[in-house]
Design a protein around this motif. Structure first.
Motif, mmCIF file in Angstrom:
data_model
loop_
_atom_site.group_PDB
_atom_site.id
_atom_site.type_symbol
_atom_site.label_atom_id
_atom_site.label_comp_id
_atom_site.label_asym_id
_atom_site.label_seq_id
_atom_site.Cartn_x
_atom_site.Cartn_y
_atom_site.Cartn_z
ATOM 1 N N SER A 19 10.658 8.271 8.365
ATOM 2 C CA SER A 19 10.022 8.371 7.251
ATOM 3 C C SER A 19 8.475 8.405 8.051
ATOM 4 O O SER A 19 8.263 7.879 9.263
ATOM 5 N N PHE A 20 7.471 8.828 7.125
ATOM 6 C CA PHE A 20 5.918 8.449 7.497
ATOM 7 C C PHE A 20 5.825 7.452 6.402
ATOM 8 O O PHE A 20 5.911 7.478 5.287
ATOM 9 N N VAL A 21 4.914 6.418 6.840
ATOM 10 C CA VAL A 21 4.190 5.705 6.120
ATOM 11 C C VAL A 21 2.887 5.350 6.282
ATOM 12 O O VAL A 21 2.546 5.798 7.329
ATOM 13 N N GLU A 22 2.128 5.225 5.345
ATOM 14 C CA GLU A 22 0.455 4.876 5.475
ATOM 15 C C GLU A 22 0.135 3.762 5.117
ATOM 16 O O GLU A 22 0.417 3.168 3.833
ATOM 17 N N ASP A 23 -0.563 2.825 5.882
ATOM 18 C CA ASP A 23 -1.305 1.494 5.473
ATOM 19 C C ASP A 23 -2.339 1.732 4.676
ATOM 20 O O ASP A 23 -2.724 2.817 4.360
ATOM 21 N N LYS A 24 -3.138 0.569 4.187
ATOM 22 C CA LYS A 24 -4.362 0.529 3.334
ATOM 23 C C LYS A 24 -5.407 1.247 4.090
ATOM 24 O O LYS A 24 -6.455 1.499 3.304
ATOM 25 N N THR A 25 -5.500 1.245 5.464
ATOM 26 C CA THR A 25 -6.630 1.813 6.131
ATOM 27 C C THR A 25 -6.478 3.323 6.140
ATOM 28 O O THR A 25 -7.667 4.334 6.580
ATOM 29 N N GLY A 26 -5.406 3.915 5.780
ATOM 30 C CA GLY A 26 -5.288 5.480 5.808
ATOM 31 C C GLY A 26 -4.440 5.687 7.211
ATOM 32 O O GLY A 26 -4.262 7.090 7.288
ATOM 33 N N LYS A 27 -4.227 5.045 8.092
ATOM 34 C CA LYS A 27 -3.380 5.161 9.318
ATOM 35 C C LYS A 27 -2.007 5.621 8.958
ATOM 36 O O LYS A 27 -1.393 4.776 8.216
ATOM 37 N N ILE A 28 -1.388 6.473 9.813
ATOM 38 C CA ILE A 28 -0.084 7.064 9.270
ATOM 39 C C ILE A 28 0.818 6.611 10.425
ATOM 40 O O ILE A 28 0.378 6.994 11.699
ATOM 41 N N PHE A 29 1.901 5.886 10.306
ATOM 42 C CA PHE A 29 2.930 5.851 11.151
ATOM 43 C C PHE A 29 4.376 6.722 10.996
ATOM 44 O O PHE A 29 4.543 6.831 9.906
ATOM 45 N N GLU A 30 4.878 6.692 11.981
ATOM 46 C CA GLU A 30 6.462 7.247 12.049
ATOM 47 C C GLU A 30 6.992 6.102 11.703
ATOM 48 O O GLU A 30 6.789 4.953 12.342
ATOM 49 N N ALA A 31 8.169 6.015 10.815
ATOM 50 C CA ALA A 31 8.905 4.744 10.503
ATOM 51 C C ALA A 31 10.480 4.805 10.484
ATOM 52 O O ALA A 31 10.900 6.072 10.335
ATOM 53 N N ILE A 32 11.122 3.815 10.814
ATOM 54 C CA ILE A 32 12.908 4.027 11.070
ATOM 55 C C ILE A 32 13.096 2.719 9.948
ATOM 56 O O ILE A 32 12.484 1.487 10.394
ATOM 57 N N ARG A 33 14.137 2.896 9.417
ATOM 58 C CA ARG A 33 14.583 1.786 8.417
ATOM 59 C C ARG A 33 15.639 1.224 9.333
ATOM 60 O O ARG A 33 16.319 1.604 10.109
ATOM 61 N N ARG A 34 15.473 -0.246 9.364
ATOM 62 C CA ARG A 34 16.315 -1.185 9.996
ATOM 63 C C ARG A 34 17.736 -0.915 9.526
ATOM 64 O O ARG A 34 17.974 -0.914 8.196
ATOM 65 N N GLY A 35 18.628 -0.987 10.528
ATOM 66 C CA GLY A 35 20.177 -1.225 9.966
ATOM 67 C C GLY A 35 20.328 0.330 9.618
ATOM 68 O O GLY A 35 20.015 1.307 10.051
ATOM 69 N N LYS A 36 21.348 0.589 8.841
ATOM 70 C CA LYS A 36 21.869 1.844 8.293
ATOM 71 C C LYS A 36 21.664 2.153 6.933
ATOM 72 O O LYS A 36 22.147 3.215 6.489
ATOM 73 N N LYS A 37 20.550 1.478 6.413
ATOM 74 C CA LYS A 37 20.382 1.647 4.955
ATOM 75 C C LYS A 37 19.584 3.033 4.795
ATOM 76 O O LYS A 37 18.844 3.304 5.861
ATOM 77 N N LYS A 38 19.891 3.623 3.839
ATOM 78 C CA LYS A 38 19.235 4.997 3.524
ATOM 79 C C LYS A 38 18.609 4.718 1.956
ATOM 80 O O LYS A 38 18.556 5.543 1.196
ATOM 81 N N ASP A 39 17.961 3.609 1.789
ATOM 82 C CA ASP A 39 17.378 3.377 0.558
ATOM 83 C C ASP A 39 15.759 3.489 0.451
ATOM 84 O O ASP A 39 15.373 3.227 -0.585
ATOM 85 N N VAL A 40 15.293 4.232 1.404
ATOM 86 C CA VAL A 40 13.770 4.251 1.156
ATOM 87 C C VAL A 40 13.350 5.773 0.622
ATOM 88 O O VAL A 40 13.860 6.901 0.869
ATOM 89 N N VAL A 41 12.523 5.509 -0.352
ATOM 90 C CA VAL A 41 12.036 6.937 -1.055
ATOM 91 C C VAL A 41 10.587 7.126 -0.824
ATOM 92 O O VAL A 41 9.945 6.221 -1.056
ATOM 93 N N VAL A 42 10.037 8.284 -1.101
ATOM 94 C CA VAL A 42 8.926 8.615 -1.126
ATOM 95 C C VAL A 42 8.125 8.021 -2.126
ATOM 96 O O VAL A 42 8.680 7.952 -3.466
ATOM 97 N N GLY A 43 7.009 7.261 -2.036
ATOM 98 C CA GLY A 43 6.391 6.487 -3.039
ATOM 99 C C GLY A 43 6.491 4.967 -2.824
ATOM 100 O O GLY A 43 5.836 4.227 -3.674
ATOM 101 N N ASP A 44 7.857 4.715 -2.235
ATOM 102 C CA ASP A 44 7.991 3.272 -2.077
ATOM 103 C C ASP A 44 6.849 2.535 -1.338
ATOM 104 O O ASP A 44 6.101 3.086 -0.475
ATOM 105 N N LEU A 45 6.690 1.321 -1.646
ATOM 106 C CA LEU A 45 5.887 0.340 -0.950
ATOM 107 C C LEU A 45 6.913 -0.294 0.008
ATOM 108 O O LEU A 45 7.756 -1.047 -0.604
#
Length: 301
Positions: A19-45
């Motif tokens: 995934s890509f996530v953006e913090d409150k300063t506008g910085k973008i990070f590449e992100a990986i969900r811990r474990g084997k979960k696939k519960d991350v959706v665009v728009g999630d905090l």
């Protein structure tokens, strides 16, 4: 921001476990969900732990205010979280599918998310006689509709749509080829550039065109662009959900003989009588019946 620090960020794009996530300063990070979960959706905090200057691990997903998804008997496909409007784009070329639109309206209604319908490509006038009754029907069902031509009249389209998207988090959906990307690029000037950045960062080339993405819109809004798809499955809905999502059925249930009438085979059903009298569109009732009967089948899980 130092490594191993916890912070909350917004998911702005996903592809598998990446995934890509953006913090409150506008910085973008590449992100990986811990474990084997696939519960991350665009728009999630999501709560993140930074692992390097460019990467984070997603520890958990914050509670959602809303979620729109579609499903079939095999799997559920989340579309976006924490949105407060769904904008469905359709046009007469290529041919639109009324059932797709009706199902999308039903999904949004049962998720308590307002729906805006955008008829695009109004410069194609040959099909006006066929599409006008459908638009009138949507208005009778209580839908908000705006008609534009994003390619032929871009400035007018932007002027019409801007106030309808301003201060809102809007999910764009529609069948392939309806002009959704053209509308996005009119409203979000750097959308194509952002899309290219995501593609390069994930090293996936054109594959990320199948992904949903978050684009900031103004200071407090956003547009979530989703890939075009042809079928809108509703296997996750209950019979009560489906009844509630058909306003022409909902308004007649009190006149049925039985209080628990399902409007299928029951006698003295006010809904079936309305279909016979052409007060309810037979095609709309056929869709209701199909969806209702699906909920009554034994589940395999």
């Amino acid at each position: 921001m130092s490594n191993n620090k916890d912070f909350v960020a917004r998911v702005i794009a996903t592809h598998g476990k990446h995934s890509f996530v953006e913090d409150k300063t506008g910085k973008i990070f590449e992100a990986i969900r811990r474990g084997k979960k696939k519960d991350v959706v665009v728009g999630d905090l999501v709560k993140c732990k930074q692992s390097s200057d460019e990467q984070v691990a997603i520890e958990s997903v914050e509670e959602r205010k809303s979620l729109l998804y579609r499903s079939d008997e095999f799997r559920t496909k989340p579309l976006a979280a924490n949105i407060d409007q769904v904008a469905l784009v359709f046009a007469t070329r290529p041919t639109y599918n009324p059932r797709f639109i009706w199902k999308a309206i039903l999904a949004a209604e049962t998720a308590n998310i307002p729906m805006l319908i955008i008829r695009n490509k109004t410069d194609i006038t040959e099909d006006d006689n066929q599409v006008r009754p459908f638009i009138d029907q949507l208005k009778e069902l209580g839908c908000s509709i705006v008609e534009v031509s994003a390619t032929a009249y871009p400035k007018e389209t932007e002027q019409k749509l801007f106030p309808l998207f301003e201060h809102r988090i809007t999910l764009l959906i529609g069948q392939s080829g309806m002009g959704k990307s053209t509308i996005l690029n009119l409203l979000v000037k750097d959308a194509e550039q952002k899309t290219q950045e995501y593609s390069k960062a994930l090293n996936l080339g054109k594959q990320t065109t199948t992904s949903t993405r978050w684009f900031q819109f103004g200071n407090d809004g956003a547009i979530v662009d989703s890939p075009g798809f042809q079928e809108f499955g509703l296997a996750h809905l209950t019979l009560n959900d489906i009844m509630r999502g058909f306003p022409e059925i909902k308004e007649r249930v009190e006149y049925c003989r039985f209080t628990n009438c399902r409007h299928l085979e029951e006698p003295q059903c006010a809904v079936k009588a309305a279909v016979e009298n052409h007060d309810i569109d037979p095609e709309r009732y056929a869709l209701y019946k199909e969806l209702a009967e699906e909920t009554l089948k034994p589940k395999n899980y």
